[in-house]
Design a protein around this motif. Sequence first.
Motif, PDB file in Angstrom:
ATOM      1  N   ASP A 132       0.971  -1.191  -0.085  1.00 25.28           N
ATOM      2  CA  ASP A 132      -0.016   0.196  -0.011  1.00 25.28           C
ATOM      3  C   ASP A 132       1.002   1.379   0.006  1.00 25.28           C
ATOM      4  O   ASP A 132       0.516   2.463   0.312  1.00 25.28           O
ATOM      5  CB  ASP A 132      -0.964  -0.017   1.156  1.00 25.28           C
ATOM      6  CG  ASP A 132      -1.845  -1.196   1.238  1.00 25.28           C
ATOM      7  OD1 ASP A 132      -2.329  -1.578  -0.006  1.00 25.28           O
ATOM      8  OD2 ASP A 132      -2.271  -1.581   2.167  1.00 25.28           O
ATOM      9  N   ALA A 133       2.124   1.099  -0.406  1.00 21.47           N
ATOM     10  CA  ALA A 133       3.039   2.340  -0.408  1.00 21.47           C
ATOM     11  C   ALA A 133       2.553   3.466  -1.209  1.00 21.47           C
ATOM     12  O   ALA A 133       2.171   3.115  -2.061  1.00 21.47           O
ATOM     13  CB  ALA A 133       4.374   1.751  -0.628  1.00 21.47           C
ATOM     14  N   THR A 134       2.601   4.641  -0.878  1.00 27.71           N
ATOM     15  CA  THR A 134       2.369   5.655  -1.493  1.00 27.71           C
ATOM     16  C   THR A 134       3.438   6.164  -2.554  1.00 27.71           C
ATOM     17  O   THR A 134       4.622   6.566  -1.819  1.00 27.71           O
ATOM     18  CB  THR A 134       1.707   6.860  -0.821  1.00 27.71           C
ATOM     19  OG1 THR A 134       2.650   7.198   0.343  1.00 27.71           O
ATOM     20  CG2 THR A 134       0.369   6.552  -0.010  1.00 27.71           C
ATOM     21  N   THR A 135       3.518   6.209  -3.688  1.00 30.92           N
ATOM     22  CA  THR A 135       4.347   6.574  -4.424  1.00 30.92           C
ATOM     23  C   THR A 135       4.065   8.014  -5.329  1.00 30.92           C
ATOM     24  O   THR A 135       2.856   8.254  -5.360  1.00 30.92           O
ATOM     25  CB  THR A 135       4.667   5.770  -5.579  1.00 30.92           C
ATOM     26  OG1 THR A 135       3.624   5.384  -6.501  1.00 30.92           O
ATOM     27  CG2 THR A 135       5.092   4.240  -4.765  1.00 30.92           C
ATOM     28  N   LEU A 136       5.055   8.707  -6.072  1.00 30.21           N
ATOM     29  CA  LEU A 136       4.919   9.932  -6.544  1.00 30.21           C
ATOM     30  C   LEU A 136       5.799  10.031  -7.584  1.00 30.21           C
ATOM     31  O   LEU A 136       6.889   9.976  -7.420  1.00 30.21           O
ATOM     32  CB  LEU A 136       4.905  11.250  -5.678  1.00 30.21           C
ATOM     33  CG  LEU A 136       4.584  12.557  -6.066  1.00 30.21           C
ATOM     34  CD1 LEU A 136       2.933  12.650  -6.248  1.00 30.21           C
ATOM     35  CD2 LEU A 136       5.037  13.695  -5.186  1.00 30.21           C
TER      36      LEU A 136
ATOM     37  N   LEU B  60       3.289  20.553  -6.698  1.00 27.06           N
ATOM     38  CA  LEU B  60       4.172  21.690  -6.269  1.00 27.06           C
ATOM     39  C   LEU B  60       3.578  23.030  -6.840  1.00 27.06           C
ATOM     40  O   LEU B  60       3.214  24.012  -6.142  1.00 27.06           O
ATOM     41  CB  LEU B  60       5.881  21.599  -6.786  1.00 27.06           C
ATOM     42  CG  LEU B  60       6.367  20.691  -5.780  1.00 27.06           C
ATOM     43  CD1 LEU B  60       7.912  20.632  -6.402  1.00 27.06           C
ATOM     44  CD2 LEU B  60       6.456  20.852  -4.499  1.00 27.06           C
ATOM     45  N   GLN B  61       3.427  22.957  -7.947  1.00 27.82           N
ATOM     46  CA  GLN B  61       2.557  24.164  -8.753  1.00 27.82           C
ATOM     47  C   GLN B  61       1.296  24.533  -8.402  1.00 27.82           C
ATOM     48  O   GLN B  61       0.756  25.824  -8.130  1.00 27.82           O
ATOM     49  CB  GLN B  61       2.475  23.872 -10.377  1.00 27.82           C
ATOM     50  CG  GLN B  61       4.068  23.861 -10.897  1.00 27.82           C
ATOM     51  CD  GLN B  61       3.679  23.716 -12.467  1.00 27.82           C
ATOM     52  OE1 GLN B  61       2.804  22.567 -13.084  1.00 27.82           O
ATOM     53  NE2 GLN B  61       4.698  23.902 -13.210  1.00 27.82           N
ATOM     54  N   ALA B  62       0.570  23.534  -7.693  1.00 27.27           N
ATOM     55  CA  ALA B  62      -0.727  23.887  -7.282  1.00 27.27           C
ATOM     56  C   ALA B  62      -0.730  24.113  -5.717  1.00 27.27           C
ATOM     57  O   ALA B  62      -1.810  24.098  -5.185  1.00 27.27           O
ATOM     58  CB  ALA B  62      -1.638  22.738  -7.406  1.00 27.27           C
ATOM     59  N   ARG B  63       0.540  24.189  -5.190  1.00 26.97           N
ATOM     60  CA  ARG B  63       0.815  24.120  -3.862  1.00 26.97           C
ATOM     61  C   ARG B  63      -0.198  23.359  -2.816  1.00 26.97           C
ATOM     62  O   ARG B  63      -0.859  23.501  -1.993  1.00 26.97           O
ATOM     63  CB  ARG B  63       0.340  25.881  -3.382  1.00 26.97           C
ATOM     64  CG  ARG B  63       1.227  26.742  -4.055  1.00 26.97           C
ATOM     65  CD  ARG B  63       2.792  26.767  -3.619  1.00 26.97           C
ATOM     66  NE  ARG B  63       3.507  27.862  -4.053  1.00 26.97           N
ATOM     67  CZ  ARG B  63       4.044  27.996  -5.250  1.00 26.97           C
ATOM     68  NH1 ARG B  63       4.010  26.936  -6.084  1.00 26.97           N
ATOM     69  NH2 ARG B  63       4.873  28.834  -5.255  1.00 26.97           N
ATOM     70  N   GLN B  64      -0.110  22.062  -3.506  1.00 21.55           N
ATOM     71  CA  GLN B  64      -0.860  21.035  -2.667  1.00 21.55           C
ATOM     72  C   GLN B  64       0.220  20.251  -1.737  1.00 21.55           C
ATOM     73  O   GLN B  64       1.341  19.960  -2.024  1.00 21.55           O
ATOM     74  CB  GLN B  64      -1.341  19.884  -3.384  1.00 21.55           C
ATOM     75  CG  GLN B  64      -2.471  20.358  -4.321  1.00 21.55           C
ATOM     76  CD  GLN B  64      -2.851  19.499  -5.619  1.00 21.55           C
ATOM     77  OE1 GLN B  64      -2.272  18.351  -5.586  1.00 21.55           O
ATOM     78  NE2 GLN B  64      -4.026  19.729  -6.043  1.00 21.55           N
ATOM     79  N   ASP B  65      -0.380  19.975  -0.632  1.00 21.88           N
ATOM     80  CA  ASP B  65       0.437  19.217   0.598  1.00 21.88           C
ATOM     81  C   ASP B  65       0.636  17.731   0.016  1.00 21.88           C
ATOM     82  O   ASP B  65      -0.205  17.300  -0.717  1.00 21.88           O
ATOM     83  CB  ASP B  65      -0.309  19.118   1.837  1.00 21.88           C
ATOM     84  CG  ASP B  65      -0.152  20.419   2.670  1.00 21.88           C
ATOM     85  OD1 ASP B  65       0.525  21.318   2.051  1.00 21.88           O
ATOM     86  OD2 ASP B  65      -0.872  20.560   3.545  1.00 21.88           O
ATOM     87  N   LEU B  66       1.666  17.026   0.311  1.00 22.54           N
ATOM     88  CA  LEU B  66       1.938  15.710  -0.130  1.00 22.54           C
ATOM     89  C   LEU B  66       2.417  14.733   1.013  1.00 22.54           C
ATOM     90  O   LEU B  66       3.012  15.288   1.973  1.00 22.54           O
ATOM     91  CB  LEU B  66       2.966  15.468  -1.280  1.00 22.54           C
ATOM     92  CG  LEU B  66       4.294  16.147  -1.083  1.00 22.54           C
ATOM     93  CD1 LEU B  66       5.142  14.928  -0.528  1.00 22.54           C
ATOM     94  CD2 LEU B  66       4.691  16.790  -2.589  1.00 22.54           C
ATOM     95  N   HIS B  67       2.237  13.706   0.786  1.00 21.25           N
ATOM     96  CA  HIS B  67       2.317  12.700   1.839  1.00 21.25           C
ATOM     97  C   HIS B  67       2.779  11.410   1.290  1.00 21.25           C
ATOM     98  O   HIS B  67       2.305  10.795   0.359  1.00 21.25           O
ATOM     99  CB  HIS B  67       1.431  12.273   2.778  1.00 21.25           C
ATOM    100  CG  HIS B  67       1.756  11.199   3.875  1.00 21.25           C
ATOM    101  ND1 HIS B  67       2.580  11.781   5.099  1.00 21.25           N
ATOM    102  CD2 HIS B  67       1.658  10.158   4.285  1.00 21.25           C
ATOM    103  CE1 HIS B  67       2.666  10.665   5.803  1.00 21.25           C
ATOM    104  NE2 HIS B  67       2.167   9.589   5.122  1.00 21.25           N
TER     105      HIS B  67
END
Length: 223
Positions: free
Chosen positions: A189-193, A202-209
Amino acid sequence: MSTLRYVHSLHTFGPHESLTDSTVKQLKQNFSPLVSRRLTRMALMIGECLKHASIPTNASVIYATTYSESNCLEKYLASFPTPSPLMFQNSIHPSGMEQVLIARKQAIEEFLCFAGADHILHSALIAACMSEQPEQWLIVAEEKATWLTEEDCASAVDFALALQLNANPDQALAKLEWNPADATAAEQDATTLRPLQFLQQLQARQDLHLSTQSLGSMSLQWL
């Protein structure tokens, strides 16, 4: 115990489905005419992101790309049976970032390179958190190809980004936190990006995890 870094500047280029000749000409203006003739499209995009940046010698430059110089690799393969030495040289990872550093006559004490698909950004961000240099620059770039893109061996768009980080929270844009002991996510269930998603968030200034058992958790929160 978590480790913190703070984002102090962000520069992006793209994403573009197709770079026009006029756009490429504009990108070349960041370099001298003699230098720009030998630069790959990846290097030109990185140069655009760094055109107003001053990277100190004691910084850590962390370069991440899944496919590297895919467009240039195609040109190198097309040059057979008389292979081009320049295309060979420019198709090898981490050529894109190295070309920019050489063109800028930029000395760097720490240069870390990452390539691959799964968890590449997680690993690169960990490197930024672990670096003992006073400043970190994360450079991420991909370039579109033709038949390599069709075979899912190259990016479908052209883009680049440059993220400046350090340990100083004053006037920071965002906070990056790595917790190596946080193994709450099962590996399946690892979250990848992927790099393009990273650029868009980053351009949308969205938080990430991001989270995996082996790498712990990584979060970026805009301030």
